[in-house]
Write a protein that holds these residues in place. Structure first.
Motif, mmCIF file in Angstrom:
data_model
loop_
_atom_site.group_PDB
_atom_site.id
_atom_site.type_symbol
_atom_site.label_atom_id
_atom_site.label_comp_id
_atom_site.label_asym_id
_atom_site.label_seq_id
_atom_site.Cartn_x
_atom_site.Cartn_y
_atom_site.Cartn_z
ATOM 1 N N GLU A 407 0.817 -1.224 0.000
ATOM 2 C CA GLU A 407 0.000 0.000 0.000
ATOM 3 C C GLU A 407 0.846 1.267 0.000
ATOM 4 O OE1 GLU A 407 -2.421 -0.555 3.424
ATOM 5 O OE2 GLU A 407 -3.848 -1.899 2.421
ATOM 6 N N HIS A 408 2.132 1.125 0.325
ATOM 7 C CA HIS A 408 3.026 2.286 0.402
ATOM 8 C C HIS A 408 4.204 2.159 -0.560
ATOM 9 C CE1 HIS A 408 0.783 2.399 4.192
ATOM 10 N NE2 HIS A 408 1.016 3.698 4.202
ATOM 11 N N TYR A 409 3.960 1.484 -1.670
ATOM 12 C CA TYR A 409 5.010 1.219 -2.656
ATOM 13 C C TYR A 409 4.390 1.487 -4.024
ATOM 14 C CZ TYR A 409 8.679 -1.636 -4.992
ATOM 15 O OH TYR A 409 9.704 -2.093 -5.780
ATOM 16 N N ILE A 410 4.763 2.625 -4.639
ATOM 17 C CA ILE A 410 4.128 3.030 -5.885
ATOM 18 C C ILE A 410 5.169 3.179 -6.998
ATOM 19 C CG2 ILE A 410 2.349 4.273 -4.600
ATOM 20 C CD1 ILE A 410 3.730 6.890 -5.693
ATOM 21 N N ALA A 411 4.690 3.265 -8.214
ATOM 22 C CA ALA A 411 5.545 3.551 -9.367
ATOM 23 C C ALA A 411 5.363 5.012 -9.752
ATOM 24 C CB ALA A 411 5.187 2.642 -10.534
ATOM 25 N N PHE A 428 8.025 3.693 -0.479
ATOM 26 C CA PHE A 428 9.006 3.511 -1.547
ATOM 27 C C PHE A 428 8.387 3.894 -2.890
ATOM 28 C CE2 PHE A 428 11.041 -0.408 0.737
ATOM 29 C CZ PHE A 428 11.471 0.416 1.762
ATOM 30 N N ALA A 429 9.280 4.266 -3.811
ATOM 31 C CA ALA A 429 8.853 4.533 -5.179
ATOM 32 C C ALA A 429 9.704 3.723 -6.139
ATOM 33 C CB ALA A 429 8.967 6.016 -5.501
ATOM 34 N N LEU A 430 9.056 3.174 -7.148
ATOM 35 C CA LEU A 430 9.733 2.462 -8.216
ATOM 36 C C LEU A 430 9.835 3.428 -9.391
ATOM 37 C CD1 LEU A 430 10.726 -0.517 -8.760
ATOM 38 C CD2 LEU A 430 8.540 -0.852 -9.936
ATOM 39 N N ALA A 431 11.056 3.652 -9.885
ATOM 40 C CA ALA A 431 11.234 4.652 -10.929
ATOM 41 C C ALA A 431 12.359 4.261 -11.868
ATOM 42 C CB ALA A 431 11.529 6.019 -10.303
ATOM 43 N N GLY A 432 12.330 4.838 -13.064
ATOM 44 C CA GLY A 432 13.404 4.626 -14.017
ATOM 45 C C GLY A 432 14.606 5.495 -13.675
ATOM 46 N N TRP A 433 15.780 5.012 -14.026
ATOM 47 C CA TRP A 433 17.028 5.744 -13.765
ATOM 48 C C TRP A 433 17.966 5.526 -14.946
ATOM 49 C CZ3 TRP A 433 21.775 3.303 -11.450
ATOM 50 C CH2 TRP A 433 22.788 4.243 -11.232
ATOM 51 N N CYS A 434 18.540 6.609 -15.424
ATOM 52 C CA CYS A 434 19.384 6.541 -16.609
ATOM 53 C C CYS A 434 20.759 5.959 -16.338
ATOM 54 C CB CYS A 434 19.542 7.941 -17.212
ATOM 55 S SG CYS A 434 20.431 9.101 -16.122
ATOM 56 N N SER A 459 7.687 -4.786 -10.039
ATOM 57 C CA SER A 459 6.281 -4.974 -10.430
ATOM 58 C C SER A 459 6.023 -4.453 -11.834
ATOM 59 C CB SER A 459 5.367 -4.257 -9.434
ATOM 60 O OG SER A 459 5.720 -2.879 -9.338
ATOM 61 N N GLU A 460 6.845 -3.517 -12.274
ATOM 62 C CA GLU A 460 6.796 -3.043 -13.649
ATOM 63 C C GLU A 460 8.162 -2.475 -14.026
ATOM 64 O OE1 GLU A 460 4.901 1.049 -14.318
ATOM 65 O OE2 GLU A 460 3.830 0.322 -12.518
ATOM 66 N N THR A 461 8.422 -2.361 -15.328
ATOM 67 C CA THR A 461 9.696 -1.830 -15.805
ATOM 68 C C THR A 461 9.479 -0.422 -16.332
ATOM 69 O OG1 THR A 461 10.462 -4.042 -16.409
ATOM 70 C CG2 THR A 461 11.610 -2.183 -17.399
ATOM 71 N N LYS A 462 10.240 0.544 -15.800
ATOM 72 C CA LYS A 462 10.099 1.931 -16.211
ATOM 73 C C LYS A 462 11.033 2.223 -17.392
ATOM 74 C CE LYS A 462 7.653 4.047 -14.122
ATOM 75 N NZ LYS A 462 6.165 4.106 -14.198
ATOM 76 N N VAL A 476 14.547 1.264 -10.511
ATOM 77 C CA VAL A 476 15.162 1.333 -9.185
ATOM 78 C C VAL A 476 14.112 1.627 -8.111
ATOM 79 C CG1 VAL A 476 16.863 2.588 -7.781
ATOM 80 C CG2 VAL A 476 17.339 2.134 -10.182
ATOM 81 N N VAL A 477 14.325 1.077 -6.910
ATOM 82 C CA VAL A 477 13.513 1.410 -5.742
ATOM 83 C C VAL A 477 14.195 2.561 -4.998
ATOM 84 C CG1 VAL A 477 12.570 0.610 -3.552
ATOM 85 C CG2 VAL A 477 12.714 -0.951 -5.487
ATOM 86 N N PHE A 478 13.455 3.653 -4.803
ATOM 87 C CA PHE A 478 13.954 4.792 -4.029
ATOM 88 C C PHE A 478 13.166 4.903 -2.735
ATOM 89 C CE2 PHE A 478 15.204 5.981 -8.338
ATOM 90 C CZ PHE A 478 16.486 6.505 -8.164
ATOM 91 N N GLY A 479 13.827 5.318 -1.669
ATOM 92 C CA GLY A 479 13.147 5.529 -0.405
ATOM 93 C C GLY A 479 14.058 6.177 0.621
ATOM 94 N N ARG A 480 13.471 6.830 1.573
ATOM 95 C CA ARG A 480 14.244 7.347 2.719
ATOM 96 C C ARG A 480 14.586 6.181 3.606
ATOM 97 N NH1 ARG A 480 10.126 12.458 3.493
ATOM 98 N NH2 ARG A 480 11.056 13.785 1.867
#
Length: 482
Positions: A407-411, A428-434, A459-462, A476-480
């Motif tokens: 519930e606290h992990y989004i793209a 956490f956030a799932l995001a693309g990274w160059c 869960s998905e590819t950015k 990549v997973v980003f989070g504090r």
């Protein structure tokens, strides 16, 4: 009276101040005390027994995979660190040094162990001569010291306890197999023993272990949305072998450098399981790691007390014989209600109540710490019912923690979208990274979040970088984090 000499009167709600809640819980549950040395804690028996249970389970898993325990010195000569420059640069700010002993200046400074790659590398160079000596699979249970600027009990302390595995192999393939095997040991342990769901993946180059070729991690989400790196496994290549001259004669009688690995978990796992599972009533301990799995409380008027306690003692013996960690609280100077609250706060998974009426009916009452539900079971089935409930509680705890994480992990697609998420929610956030350091650094500067890892099964590819918009090389997973 100092805070250390009295129990916290009540527990701060998580939603009000999560950090304060955490300190309240570990003090009221009597897991630790602050020591006179900054950043160091004293593990009280309940806190240390959690570590003993972690240690016992992991140690058996290590031995099942062919590893043996050894012990290496706490003090490491400065010259050892100079042999592996990237390694010493990674640890320099955290290293405490011994410069004087016996009233005299030392000819060479000695570091207090932050990790043991250098010392073990030196010894492996003496022990390894031929391919027949490989693989060398050794683990060490030890304490280490890192001079942290900001500390938090269990999660980040100046001195902490851990295990560090160090292995040497004939070739890259075997060393990488070892690296991934131990990472999976950690994943299984976190999920099957601590009931903590984790994200498994590879660290980005800026977040990898100093001196490693590749670092892999398991990442767990706390109830405040922050990450705890719950375990790491490193493929070191031949970096330390070259630095410490770990050579062997191969099967063609040629000298080769060994490929090495290291991997470890620490007492920060205690902090993680508190923050993943705890609630506003206190600790919620997974049954497999709880010092006390079952607390038995006899209830009823004084005239029936002796008879009830006698039956409780019989049932207690049955649970002990079955290997359940069980205690009886038959103190007459505390009410049953006080005891119920006390053991609930301490996170004991199951409470057993037995009174005169239960005696007459041949039943006993089981209460789950997780659900709070009461279950009336036949005394004849008591042991099996307790074992079944312990298994149910573990699964319920895992499912609850996973639901919270999901519930606290989004793209997200952009850094602005990530910032909005952190401002309105947590996690956490799932995001693309160059793949550029500049974009990764910008995420940290603007959000306070770091890359946790590049998950093996996102869960998905950015497709685009969240910062620059260029094609993404990684998801990549980003989070504090703590």
């Amino acid at each position: 009276m100092s805070n250390d000499k009295q129990f916290v009167k009540e527990i701060t709600p998580q939603g009000e101040d999560f950090s304060r809640w955490y300190i309240d819980v570990i003090k009221k549950a009597d897991l630790m005390s602050y020591s006179p040395v900054r950043g160091c804690i004293v593990f009280k028996p309940d806190g240390y027994e959690i570590w003993e249970n972690i240690q016992r389970e992991l140690d058996s898993k290590f031995k099942e995979t062919g590893h043996r325990n050894a012990y290496f010195p706490l003090f490491i000569p400065e010259s050892f660190f100079q042999k592996e420059k990237e390694h010493v640069e990674g640890f320099n700010p955290e290293l405490p040094w011994v410069t004087e002993a016996g009233g005299e200046k030392l000819e060479e400074r000695l570091a207090i162990r932050p990790t043991s790659e250098t010392m073990i590398g030196h010894m492996y160079a003496e022990w390894i001569n031929s391919y027949r000596d490989l693989p060398l699979l050794i683990n060490q249970w030890a304490n280490v010291v890192r001079w942290e600027k900001r500390t938090l009990p269990f999660l980040r302390t100046t001195e902490f306890l851990w295990q560090e595995g160090h292995t040497a192999h004939e070739d890259e393939q075997d060393a990488r197999r070892e690296t991934m095997q131990m990472l999976d040991v950690y994943r299984q342990f976190a999920e099957d023993f601590l009931a903590i769901p984790v994200i498994v993946g590879q660290k980005t180059p800026s977040e990898k272990f100093a001196g490693a070729i590749d670092t892999f991690s398991i990442e767990a989400m706390m109830k405040d949305g922050k990450a705890v790196q719950a375990g790491t496994s490193h493929y070191l290549g031949t970096n330390f072998a070259v630095a410490f001259d770990i050579k062997f004669l191969d099967r063609e009688n040629q000298h080769q450098f060994a490929h090495t690995t290291s991997w470890g978990v620490s007492t920060r796992l205690i902090g993680a399981l508190i923050m993943v599972h705890g609630d506003d009533r206190g600790l919620v301990l997974p049954p497999k790691v709880a010092p006390t799995q079952v607390i038995m409380i006899p209830i009823g008027p004084p005239k029936t007390r002796e008879q009830v306690i006698g039956r409780v003692d019989e049932l207690f013996a049955d649970l002990k014989k079955a290997g359940v960690r069980v205690k009886v609280d038959d103190r007459a100077d505390q009410s049953p209600g006080w005891k119920f609250n006390e053991y609930e706060m301490r996170g004991v998974p199951i409470r057993v109540e037995l009174g005169p009426r239960d005696m007459e009916n041949g039943v006993v009452v089981l209460v789950s710490r997780v659900s709070g539900e009461k279950k009336i079971v036949q005394q004849a089935d008591f042991v099996q019912e307790v074992q079944n409930l312990l298994a149910e509680i573990h699964q319920q705890m895992y499912d609850k923690a996973k639901q919270f994480r999901d519930e606290h992990y989004i793209a997200v697609d952009t850094i602005d979208e990530f910032k909005t998420f952190l401002e309105t929610k947590r996690g956490f956030a799932l995001a693309g990274w160059c793949g550029s350091n500049a974009c990764e650094s910008q995420v940290k500067e603007e959000t306070g979040a770091t890359s946790r890892n590049i998950p093996f099964t996102p869960s998905e590819t950015k497709s685009t970088c969240l910062v620059c918009g260029d094609p993404a090389k990684h998801t990549v997973v980003f989070g504090r984090s703590y």
